[in-house]
Design an enzyme around this catalytic site. Structure first.
Site, PDB file in Angstrom:
ATOM      1  N   GLY A  88     -71.552  17.057  61.855  1.00  0.00           N
ATOM      2  CA  GLY A  88     -71.726  17.905  63.102  1.00  0.00           C
ATOM      3  C   GLY A  88     -71.006  17.963  64.099  1.00  0.00           C
ATOM      4  N   ASP A 147     -73.495  11.336  58.513  1.00  0.00           N
ATOM      5  CA  ASP A 147     -72.687  10.245  57.378  1.00  0.00           C
ATOM      6  C   ASP A 147     -73.422   9.854  56.082  1.00  0.00           C
ATOM      7  OD1 ASP A 147     -74.295   8.927  59.205  1.00  0.00           O
ATOM      8  OD2 ASP A 147     -73.392   6.970  58.932  1.00  0.00           O
TER       9      ASP A 147
END
Length: 131
Positions: A35, A60
Site C-alpha cells: 500500500g 506482505d
C-alpha cells in the site's frame, strides 16, 4: 512481466528514486506493490500500480500469496537489515517463497539495477522456458 515492489519504511524514498530513474522500463510492465510503497511510487512517477494493503495490514501476505500462485515474475524488496521494525513485512517468508518459486529478487539498489538492466535487455524472459 509482473513486477512487485515492497520497501521497509527507511527504504521507501530509495524505492521512489529508483522507480523515477527507471520509470520508462517499469511502465512497460505490470506493477504491484504494498500500500504505502505503491502510493508513494505512483504519486512520484505516474505509474499505474495495483496496490495491496500496507505491509502492517497484511499487504506482505497478499504479495506472498501472489508469489505462491505464480502471479509475480520479479520482486524488488528494499529491506533495512540494520533497523527492521516489528510492523514491517516478514523478510524470511518472502525470501523463501522467491527461492521456492524461482523469482528473481532484489533486496538492495545494486541488485535492483542489475535486474532492471537485464529486464530492459530482455534477459529475464526465462519463465517461458520453465513450463
Amino acid at each position: 512481466m509482473n513486477i512487485a515492489l515492497i520497501a521497509h519504511d527507511s527504504k521507501k524514498e530509495l524505492m521512489v528514486q529508483f522507480c523515477i530513474a527507471y520509470c520508462g522500463v517499469l511502465s512497460r510492465h505490470n506493477i504491484c506493490a504494498t500500500g504505502t510503497t505503491g502510493k508513494l511510487v505512483s504519486e512520484s512517477t505516474g505509474l499505474q500500480i495495483q496496490r495491496f494493503l500496507s505491509g502492517s495490514q497484511g499487504g506482505d501476505q497478499q504479495l506472498a500469496s501472489s508469489i505462491s500462485c505464480n502471479e509475480i515474475d520479479l520482486l524488488m524488496f528494499f529491506r533495512d537489515p540494520l533497523h527492521p521494525k516489528a510492523h514491517e513485512p516478514n523478510d524470511a517468508n518472502l525470501l523463501r517463497l522467491c527461492d521456492v518459486h524461482n523469482i528473481p529478487l532484489a533486496t538492495n539498489i545494486a541488485t535492483a539495477e542489475a535486474l532492471i538492466h537485464a529486464l530492459e535487455r530482455g534477459d529475464l524472459d526465462w519463465r517461458e522456458y520453465m513450463h
